[in-house]
Design a protein around this motif. Structure first.
Motif, PDB file in Angstrom:
ATOM      1  N   GLY A  58     -12.129  19.549   7.700  1.00 55.85           N
ATOM      2  CA  GLY A  58     -12.139  18.086   7.773  1.00 55.85           C
ATOM      3  C   GLY A  58     -11.216  17.441   6.754  1.00 55.85           C
ATOM      4  N   SER A  59     -11.069  18.088   5.603  1.00 60.48           N
ATOM      5  CA  SER A  59     -10.196  17.516   4.566  1.00 60.48           C
ATOM      6  C   SER A  59      -8.748  17.460   5.047  1.00 60.48           C
ATOM      7  N   VAL A  60      -8.301  18.512   5.682  1.00 60.22           N
ATOM      8  CA  VAL A  60      -6.904  18.489   6.160  1.00 60.22           C
ATOM      9  C   VAL A  60      -6.776  17.600   7.401  1.00 60.22           C
ATOM     10  N   ALA A  61      -7.867  17.422   8.126  1.00 64.64           N
ATOM     11  CA  ALA A  61      -7.832  16.460   9.245  1.00 64.64           C
ATOM     12  C   ALA A  61      -7.463  15.078   8.698  1.00 64.64           C
ATOM     13  N   LEU A  62      -8.004  14.751   7.514  1.00 62.16           N
ATOM     14  CA  LEU A  62      -7.677  13.464   6.877  1.00 62.16           C
ATOM     15  C   LEU A  62      -6.206  13.427   6.461  1.00 62.16           C
ATOM     16  N   GLU A  63      -5.709  14.539   5.924  1.00 65.50           N
ATOM     17  CA  GLU A  63      -4.290  14.593   5.522  1.00 65.50           C
ATOM     18  C   GLU A  63      -3.396  14.337   6.738  1.00 65.50           C
ATOM     19  N   VAL A  64      -3.737  14.996   7.836  1.00 66.73           N
ATOM     20  CA  VAL A  64      -2.936  14.859   9.054  1.00 66.73           C
ATOM     21  C   VAL A  64      -3.028  13.425   9.585  1.00 66.73           C
ATOM     22  N   ALA A  65      -4.243  12.876   9.580  1.00 62.18           N
ATOM     23  CA  ALA A  65      -4.435  11.520  10.112  1.00 62.18           C
ATOM     24  C   ALA A  65      -3.647  10.502   9.301  1.00 62.18           C
ATOM     25  N   VAL A  66      -3.681  10.645   7.980  1.00 64.47           N
ATOM     26  CA  VAL A  66      -2.964   9.698   7.113  1.00 64.47           C
ATOM     27  C   VAL A  66      -1.456   9.857   7.316  1.00 64.47           C
ATOM     28  N   ALA A  67      -0.999  11.091   7.343  1.00 62.92           N
ATOM     29  CA  ALA A  67       0.449  11.328   7.516  1.00 62.92           C
ATOM     30  C   ALA A  67       0.924  10.831   8.882  1.00 62.92           C
ATOM     31  N   ALA A  68       0.143  11.123   9.922  1.00 58.50           N
ATOM     32  CA  ALA A  68       0.548  10.707  11.276  1.00 58.50           C
ATOM     33  C   ALA A  68       0.563   9.188  11.407  1.00 58.50           C
ATOM     34  N   SER A  69      -0.262   8.513  10.610  1.00 63.82           N
ATOM     35  CA  SER A  69      -0.318   7.045  10.665  1.00 63.82           C
ATOM     36  C   SER A  69       0.865   6.411   9.950  1.00 63.82           C
ATOM     37  N   GLY A  70       1.691   7.221   9.343  1.00 57.36           N
ATOM     38  CA  GLY A  70       2.892   6.690   8.680  1.00 57.36           C
ATOM     39  C   GLY A  70       2.594   6.008   7.365  1.00 57.36           C
ATOM     40  N   ILE A  71       1.439   6.340   6.772  1.00 54.66           N
ATOM     41  CA  ILE A  71       1.078   5.734   5.477  1.00 54.66           C
ATOM     42  C   ILE A  71       1.850   6.445   4.372  1.00 54.66           C
ATOM     43  N   GLY A  72       2.434   5.672   3.469  1.00 54.91           N
ATOM     44  CA  GLY A  72       3.256   6.290   2.424  1.00 54.91           C
ATOM     45  C   GLY A  72       3.389   5.386   1.213  1.00 54.91           C
ATOM     46  N   PRO A  73       4.344   5.689   0.349  1.00 49.81           N
ATOM     47  CA  PRO A  73       4.526   4.927  -0.890  1.00 49.81           C
ATOM     48  C   PRO A  73       4.636   3.429  -0.629  1.00 49.81           C
ATOM     49  N   GLY A  74       3.946   2.654  -1.459  1.00 47.40           N
ATOM     50  CA  GLY A  74       3.972   1.198  -1.308  1.00 47.40           C
ATOM     51  C   GLY A  74       2.818   0.671  -0.468  1.00 47.40           C
ATOM     52  N   ASP A  75       2.127   1.560   0.240  1.00 50.09           N
ATOM     53  CA  ASP A  75       1.011   1.121   1.094  1.00 50.09           C
ATOM     54  C   ASP A  75      -0.319   1.205   0.340  1.00 50.09           C
ATOM     55  N   GLU A  76      -1.224   0.339   0.752  1.00 48.88           N
ATOM     56  CA  GLU A  76      -2.597   0.405   0.246  1.00 48.88           C
ATOM     57  C   GLU A  76      -3.546   0.687   1.405  1.00 48.88           C
ATOM     58  N   VAL A  77      -4.583   1.450   1.127  1.00 51.68           N
ATOM     59  CA  VAL A  77      -5.597   1.744   2.146  1.00 51.68           C
ATOM     60  C   VAL A  77      -6.966   1.414   1.552  1.00 51.68           C
ATOM     61  N   ILE A  78      -7.711   0.560   2.225  1.00 47.89           N
ATOM     62  CA  ILE A  78      -9.048   0.177   1.745  1.00 47.89           C
ATOM     63  C   ILE A  78     -10.065   1.217   2.213  1.00 47.89           C
ATOM     64  N   MET A  79     -10.889   1.668   1.293  1.00 49.25           N
ATOM     65  CA  MET A  79     -11.854   2.734   1.611  1.00 49.25           C
ATOM     66  C   MET A  79     -13.097   2.605   0.722  1.00 49.25           C
ATOM     67  N   PRO A  80     -14.176   3.302   1.072  1.00 50.12           N
ATOM     68  CA  PRO A  80     -15.372   3.225   0.216  1.00 50.12           C
ATOM     69  C   PRO A  80     -15.196   4.073  -1.034  1.00 50.12           C
ATOM     70  N   THR A  81     -15.788   3.619  -2.139  1.00 46.55           N
ATOM     71  CA  THR A  81     -15.777   4.458  -3.345  1.00 46.55           C
ATOM     72  C   THR A  81     -16.785   5.593  -3.205  1.00 46.55           C
ATOM     73  N   PHE A  82     -17.854   5.347  -2.421  1.00 46.11           N
ATOM     74  CA  PHE A  82     -18.898   6.362  -2.268  1.00 46.11           C
ATOM     75  C   PHE A  82     -18.580   7.246  -1.065  1.00 46.11           C
ATOM     76  N   THR A  83     -17.869   8.325  -1.329  1.00 42.10           N
ATOM     77  CA  THR A  83     -17.512   9.276  -0.277  1.00 42.10           C
ATOM     78  C   THR A  83     -17.011  10.553  -0.915  1.00 42.10           C
ATOM     79  N   ILE A  84     -16.596  11.502  -0.086  1.00 41.24           N
ATOM     80  CA  ILE A  84     -16.037  12.754  -0.600  1.00 41.24           C
ATOM     81  C   ILE A  84     -14.592  12.524  -1.030  1.00 41.24           C
ATOM     82  N   ILE A  85     -14.139  13.316  -1.976  1.00 43.23           N
ATOM     83  CA  ILE A  85     -12.806  13.113  -2.550  1.00 43.23           C
ATOM     84  C   ILE A  85     -11.687  13.309  -1.519  1.00 43.23           C
ATOM     85  N   SER A  86     -11.951  14.074  -0.462  1.00 44.12           N
ATOM     86  CA  SER A  86     -10.918  14.327   0.566  1.00 44.12           C
ATOM     87  C   SER A  86     -10.323  13.024   1.100  1.00 44.12           C
ATOM     88  N   CYS A  87     -11.148  11.970   1.184  1.00 47.55           N
ATOM     89  CA  CYS A  87     -10.674  10.692   1.736  1.00 47.55           C
ATOM     90  C   CYS A  87      -9.604  10.099   0.826  1.00 47.55           C
TER      91      CYS A  87
END
Ligand SMILES: Cc1ncc(COP(=O)(O)O)c(C=O)c1O
Length: 372
Positions: A58-87
């Motif tokens: 699941g951790s690499v699923a997140l890596e793939v999802a983020v990369a495929a979404s074109g997220i990169g330097p200069g971008d911000e992603v809003i997420m919960p603080t209470f979660t696993i570090i993989s996110c």
């Protein structure tokens, strides 16, 4: 004294053995084998998605999802603080910045009301993570995504088989991910899946998980990918597990409700919520949060339970309190009180699929003795 009751023990009582024998008999053990495609198709169907792209966890699923979404330097992603570090690590490794919101007191999910104030010109996506069995309230998030033209990455690792207003979790993100670690409702030992309805994204994910080999000239690469492939052996177990999903969810609910009934007299321990307006809990884990400061702290209680042969796990530790991110200059002096409280006072008790009613009652009796 009872035999040790582990915090999670999976159940492999369907066609797992039969399908594994098939892998061995046919010699198909790599990711090229037929169970991989079958698992992707069958799993994607359970969440009404067009494409499923299996990966090795699941951790690499997140890596793939983020990369495929074109997220990169200069971008911000809003997420919960209470979660696993993989996110957070998937976002940071992509060169982007995670922006955190606190947890809700009752559901332990991300506080949806805090999201809008965190949106800036740099915000590219919201990473939604459904925590411990109840889904995040998706409608307000979908509205924000529409209003500000944001991408949704949905982490549904903990809610396989859960719905939000009768629509499967994992069907809300532009791209959504799952984990198949043995404590999940479908396991392949180690494994994960990215799902989407977007053909281009699906192709991108397939390429990224397979070293970005090119169809025209295999060993010539335009981009860097990873080898994140799932093997036929793992997928064989996955296919058998998908067949069991309805039974699994039924039993997980039974386990959760039995604990709730057993423990409902406890006034100094917060138990999981049975339901919200939009979903009934599927109790991925059965978490408890100690509410009375005069009682021993959660680590001491967990130690005590260990001496009584009861396995436990602590809750996640919030992202804004992770030394690794402080060293990177992230989340300095941030405070998210609800997440801090549940991290310090929360842990979960045995609720794997192999647990018996008798074991649930044993664990409950010990807790009642301790806290009543
Ligand atoms: C919400 C969430 N996302 C991602 C993961 C990572 O999955 P894996 O352990 O398969 O890498 C987990 C693992 O438990 C999880 O709970």
């Amino acid at each position: 004294m009872t035999d040790f009751i582990p915090v999670n023990e999976p159940l492999l009582i369907g066609n797992e053995k039969k399908y594994l024998e098939e892998c061995i008999d046919t010699g198909w053990i790599s990711s090229e084998g037929p169970f991989v495609k079958k698992f992707e198709t069958e799993f994607a169907k359970t969440v009404n998605r067009k494409y499923g792209i299996s990966v090795c966890n699941g951790s690499v699923a997140l890596e793939v999802a983020v990369a495929a979404s074109g997220i990169g330097p200069g971008d911000e992603v809003i997420m919960p603080t209470f979660t696993i570090i993989s996110c957070a690590s998937a976002i940071v490794r992509a060169g982007a910045v995670p922006v955190l919101v606190d947890a809700e007191k009752e559901t332990w999910n991300m506080n949806v009301e805090q999201i809008e104030e965190k949106i800036t010109k740099r915000t590219k996506a919201i990473m939604v993570v459904h925590i411990y069995g109840l889904p995040v309230d998706m409608n307000p998030i979908l509205q924000l995504a529409e209003k500000y033209n944001l991408f949704i990455i949905e982490d549904a690792a903990e809610v396989i088989g859960q719905t939000y207003f009768d629509k499967p979790c994992g069907s809300f993100g532009d791209i959504s991910i799952f984990s198949f670690y043995p404590n999940k409702h479908i396991t392949t030992g180690e494994g994960g899946m990215v799902v989407t309805d977007n053909e281009k994204l699906a192709e991108k994910c397939k390429s990224l998980r397979n070293l970005c080999f090119q169809p025209q000239q295999r060993f010539l690469h335009d981009e860097l990918g990873w080898n994140f492939r799932l093997s036929n052996i793992q997928a064989a177990i996955g296919v058998a597990q998908v067949e069991q999903l309805d039974n699994t969810i039924f039993r997980k609910r039974e386990i959760g409700i039995r604990y709730l009934n057993n423990l409902n007299s406890l006034s100094n321990v917060q138990l999981p919520q049975l339901k919200t307006d939009y979903a009934e809990n599927i109790f991925w884990v059965f978490g408890v949060v100690l509410c009375d400061v005069n009682y021993p702290d959660a680590p001491s209680v967990m130690e005590l339970l260990k001496t009584k042969n009861i396995g436990t796990r602590p809750f996640f530790w919030p992202m804004h309190e992770q030394p690794v991110f402080h060293k990177m200059g992230l989340f300095q002096n941030e405070s998210h009180p609800n997440a801090e409280n549940i991290a310090r006072n929360g842990f979960y008790i045995p609720s794997g699929l192999a647990i018996t009613d008798e074991q649930i009652d044993t664990v409950s009796d010990i807790l009642l003795e301790l806290f009543d």
